[in-house]
Design a protein around this motif. Sequence first.
Motif, PDB file in Angstrom:
ATOM      1  N   ALA A  14      -6.823   4.473  10.006  1.00 33.91           N
ATOM      2  CA  ALA A  14      -7.937   4.735  10.924  1.00 33.91           C
ATOM      3  C   ALA A  14      -9.245   4.179  10.403  1.00 33.91           C
ATOM      4  O   ALA A  14     -10.116   3.759  11.178  1.00 33.91           O
ATOM      5  CB  ALA A  14      -8.057   6.237  11.169  1.00 33.91           C
ATOM      6  N   SER A  15      -9.412   4.159   9.067  1.00 31.20           N
ATOM      7  CA  SER A  15     -10.694   3.749   8.511  1.00 31.20           C
ATOM      8  C   SER A  15     -10.637   2.532   7.603  1.00 31.20           C
ATOM      9  O   SER A  15     -11.656   1.920   7.318  1.00 31.20           O
ATOM     10  CB  SER A  15     -11.312   4.910   7.716  1.00 31.20           C
ATOM     11  OG  SER A  15     -10.427   5.316   6.674  1.00 31.20           O
ATOM     12  N   SER A  16      -9.432   2.167   7.116  1.00 31.11           N
ATOM     13  CA  SER A  16      -9.369   1.041   6.185  1.00 31.11           C
ATOM     14  C   SER A  16      -7.938   0.488   6.154  1.00 31.11           C
ATOM     15  O   SER A  16      -7.325   0.295   7.193  1.00 31.11           O
ATOM     16  CB  SER A  16      -9.817   1.491   4.786  1.00 31.11           C
ATOM     17  OG  SER A  16      -8.998   2.553   4.317  1.00 31.11           O
ATOM     18  N   TRP A  17      -7.420   0.275   4.921  1.00 28.48           N
ATOM     19  CA  TRP A  17      -6.074  -0.245   4.725  1.00 28.48           C
ATOM     20  C   TRP A  17      -5.349   0.614   3.699  1.00 28.48           C
ATOM     21  O   TRP A  17      -5.980   1.211   2.831  1.00 28.48           O
ATOM     22  CB  TRP A  17      -6.108  -1.697   4.249  1.00 28.48           C
ATOM     23  CG  TRP A  17      -6.681  -2.639   5.250  1.00 28.48           C
ATOM     24  CD1 TRP A  17      -7.996  -2.964   5.417  1.00 28.48           C
ATOM     25  CD2 TRP A  17      -5.954  -3.348   6.257  1.00 28.48           C
ATOM     26  NE1 TRP A  17      -8.151  -3.843   6.456  1.00 28.48           N
ATOM     27  CE2 TRP A  17      -6.901  -4.108   6.992  1.00 28.48           C
ATOM     28  CE3 TRP A  17      -4.612  -3.440   6.602  1.00 28.48           C
ATOM     29  CZ2 TRP A  17      -6.544  -4.932   8.042  1.00 28.48           C
ATOM     30  CZ3 TRP A  17      -4.250  -4.274   7.658  1.00 28.48           C
ATOM     31  CH2 TRP A  17      -5.204  -5.003   8.369  1.00 28.48           C
ATOM     32  N   SER A  65      -2.459  -2.089 -14.185  1.00 29.39           N
ATOM     33  CA  SER A  65      -3.451  -3.106 -13.844  1.00 29.39           C
ATOM     34  C   SER A  65      -3.590  -3.244 -12.334  1.00 29.39           C
ATOM     35  O   SER A  65      -4.700  -3.363 -11.807  1.00 29.39           O
ATOM     36  CB  SER A  65      -3.058  -4.455 -14.455  1.00 29.39           C
ATOM     37  OG  SER A  65      -3.118  -4.403 -15.862  1.00 29.39           O
ATOM     38  N   LEU A  66      -2.453  -3.211 -11.626  1.00 24.92           N
ATOM     39  CA  LEU A  66      -2.518  -3.308 -10.171  1.00 24.92           C
ATOM     40  C   LEU A  66      -3.229  -2.100  -9.577  1.00 24.92           C
ATOM     41  O   LEU A  66      -4.075  -2.242  -8.682  1.00 24.92           O
ATOM     42  CB  LEU A  66      -1.111  -3.422  -9.584  1.00 24.92           C
ATOM     43  CG  LEU A  66      -1.031  -3.400  -8.054  1.00 24.92           C
ATOM     44  CD1 LEU A  66      -1.857  -4.525  -7.448  1.00 24.92           C
ATOM     45  CD2 LEU A  66       0.413  -3.474  -7.588  1.00 24.92           C
ATOM     46  N   ALA A  67      -2.912  -0.900 -10.080  1.00 28.48           N
ATOM     47  CA  ALA A  67      -3.553   0.310  -9.549  1.00 28.48           C
ATOM     48  C   ALA A  67      -5.059   0.259  -9.746  1.00 28.48           C
ATOM     49  O   ALA A  67      -5.835   0.637  -8.855  1.00 28.48           O
ATOM     50  CB  ALA A  67      -2.960   1.542 -10.222  1.00 28.48           C
ATOM     51  N   ALA A  68      -5.500  -0.225 -10.908  1.00 25.05           N
ATOM     52  CA  ALA A  68      -6.942  -0.325 -11.166  1.00 25.05           C
ATOM     53  C   ALA A  68      -7.592  -1.323 -10.211  1.00 25.05           C
ATOM     54  O   ALA A  68      -8.684  -1.079  -9.686  1.00 25.05           O
ATOM     55  CB  ALA A  68      -7.180  -0.738 -12.616  1.00 25.05           C
ATOM     56  N   ALA A  69      -6.927  -2.455  -9.961  1.00 22.97           N
ATOM     57  CA  ALA A  69      -7.491  -3.464  -9.059  1.00 22.97           C
ATOM     58  C   ALA A  69      -7.524  -2.953  -7.621  1.00 22.97           C
ATOM     59  O   ALA A  69      -8.483  -3.221  -6.882  1.00 22.97           O
ATOM     60  CB  ALA A  69      -6.672  -4.752  -9.147  1.00 22.97           C
ATOM     61  N   LEU A  70      -6.488  -2.212  -7.206  1.00 28.72           N
ATOM     62  CA  LEU A  70      -6.461  -1.663  -5.848  1.00 28.72           C
ATOM     63  C   LEU A  70      -7.537  -0.594  -5.658  1.00 28.72           C
ATOM     64  O   LEU A  70      -8.207  -0.547  -4.624  1.00 28.72           O
ATOM     65  CB  LEU A  70      -5.083  -1.084  -5.545  1.00 28.72           C
ATOM     66  CG  LEU A  70      -3.953  -2.098  -5.344  1.00 28.72           C
ATOM     67  CD1 LEU A  70      -2.612  -1.392  -5.264  1.00 28.72           C
ATOM     68  CD2 LEU A  70      -4.193  -2.944  -4.100  1.00 28.72           C
ATOM     69  N   THR A  71      -7.689   0.250  -6.658  1.00 29.19           N
ATOM     70  CA  THR A  71      -8.719   1.289  -6.569  1.00 29.19           C
ATOM     71  C   THR A  71     -10.100   0.661  -6.447  1.00 29.19           C
ATOM     72  O   THR A  71     -10.958   1.127  -5.691  1.00 29.19           O
ATOM     73  CB  THR A  71      -8.650   2.205  -7.797  1.00 29.19           C
ATOM     74  OG1 THR A  71      -7.350   2.818  -7.856  1.00 29.19           O
ATOM     75  CG2 THR A  71      -9.718   3.284  -7.739  1.00 29.19           C
ATOM     76  N   ARG A  72     -10.289  -0.436  -7.167  1.00 32.60           N
ATOM     77  CA  ARG A  72     -11.584  -1.141  -7.144  1.00 32.60           C
ATOM     78  C   ARG A  72     -11.930  -1.646  -5.745  1.00 32.60           C
ATOM     79  O   ARG A  72     -13.109  -1.722  -5.380  1.00 32.60           O
ATOM     80  CB  ARG A  72     -11.517  -2.311  -8.130  1.00 32.60           C
ATOM     81  CG  ARG A  72     -12.742  -3.198  -8.188  1.00 32.60           C
ATOM     82  CD  ARG A  72     -12.485  -4.329  -9.161  1.00 32.60           C
ATOM     83  NE  ARG A  72     -13.566  -5.290  -9.198  1.00 32.60           N
ATOM     84  CZ  ARG A  72     -13.528  -6.429  -9.894  1.00 32.60           C
ATOM     85  NH1 ARG A  72     -12.457  -6.714 -10.612  1.00 32.60           N
ATOM     86  NH2 ARG A  72     -14.537  -7.269  -9.882  1.00 32.60           N
ATOM     87  N   VAL A  73     -10.898  -1.987  -4.941  1.00 29.75           N
ATOM     88  CA  VAL A  73     -11.173  -2.535  -3.604  1.00 29.75           C
ATOM     89  C   VAL A  73     -10.986  -1.478  -2.513  1.00 29.75           C
ATOM     90  O   VAL A  73     -10.843  -1.814  -1.338  1.00 29.75           O
ATOM     91  CB  VAL A  73     -10.297  -3.770  -3.312  1.00 29.75           C
ATOM     92  CG1 VAL A  73     -10.590  -4.855  -4.316  1.00 29.75           C
ATOM     93  CG2 VAL A  73      -8.813  -3.424  -3.292  1.00 29.75           C
ATOM     94  N   GLY A  74     -10.991  -0.201  -2.914  1.00 35.64           N
ATOM     95  CA  GLY A  74     -11.047   0.875  -1.940  1.00 35.64           C
ATOM     96  C   GLY A  74      -9.734   1.422  -1.456  1.00 35.64           C
ATOM     97  O   GLY A  74      -9.696   2.203  -0.500  1.00 35.64           O
ATOM     98  N   ILE A  75      -8.610   1.059  -2.110  1.00 39.30           N
ATOM     99  CA  ILE A  75      -7.306   1.601  -1.723  1.00 39.30           C
ATOM    100  C   ILE A  75      -7.117   2.950  -2.382  1.00 39.30           C
ATOM    101  O   ILE A  75      -7.181   3.072  -3.620  1.00 39.30           O
ATOM    102  CB  ILE A  75      -6.166   0.659  -2.128  1.00 39.30           C
ATOM    103  CG1 ILE A  75      -6.276  -0.658  -1.381  1.00 39.30           C
ATOM    104  CG2 ILE A  75      -4.812   1.310  -1.869  1.00 39.30           C
ATOM    105  CD1 ILE A  75      -6.041  -0.556   0.099  1.00 39.30           C
TER     106      ILE A  75
END
Length: 306
Positions: free
Chosen positions: A87-90, A111-121
Amino acid sequence: MTTYAYVGPEDIWEAVRPGGGGARIRTPADLDAFLSARPADELAEPFTFVVDASMTLRLAPRRSEHVACADGKPVRAAGELGFTRTASSWAVTYASNQSTGYCPDPESWRSLAAALTRVGIDLTGTHTGGYTHPITYRRCSSCAEWNSVQEAHFVCALCDADLPADHRTGPTDLALLADEEGNSVRITVLGRHPLMAAGLAAEIVVETPFIRGRLELALWRRRLEAWGRALDAASHRREDIEWMTVEQGPSISIRLTGERDCPEVIVEDDTISMATVCVPVDLPRNWIDSHRQKLRDVLTLWNPED
């Protein structure tokens, strides 16, 4: 966090053109712009992803080569990612470390989790345990073939030799001197040296937007300890690094303050090509400490002898 060197076919690596890598996703806006522009058929499939050395997520269509997505450089994570719009993002619907070009460990999820968190996931409640279908890769010490381990069956599919159960025994970076301008000098331990019982086979890879080159290198404990002493001298006394300069074969020098107000890495090959390359690299402030850790990792994983 571990950095993974490319281990796939060399012709695929050689075909990579600098600057043609995957889209850099640094912010939620970057992610939304990239995914919103994808046609429905692309969104229905997972995307090829890498997390590069700067911890930036990079995305490309699914059938893209991971090494092309990464601009030919080492990565912190690689695999496939599926997304769906909320509803608000991805949100992430699928995540795997499936990449035969880099063969990353399941632990690369951090590393992937940190990068995803950085882009709002928001990963809360989803994928908190890691990849959807984690894959374990092992390099055969007998034939050097990389294997994906199925059902804890640690046997090489090519030569039937036993595979190491406790660690990758794969390429391990001793040095990764790189900046965001695309300049890098990497030294990677590839495995046991085929002609030196106590030695390690390694490579020096130089990459810039202008040139690319590779040299073979042999390492043993005394050489690695000399690298450690050079790092200490650079840290404590601000001395330029001169490594392997009095020995036959390639040598590495690092001028801490170069002509362009940043360090310069000089690679000299005085035995085969007779060429010398000077690469300006804008290194991060903590590069010496991170390279001390890389040295400890090599000594721990490979335990070379004199």
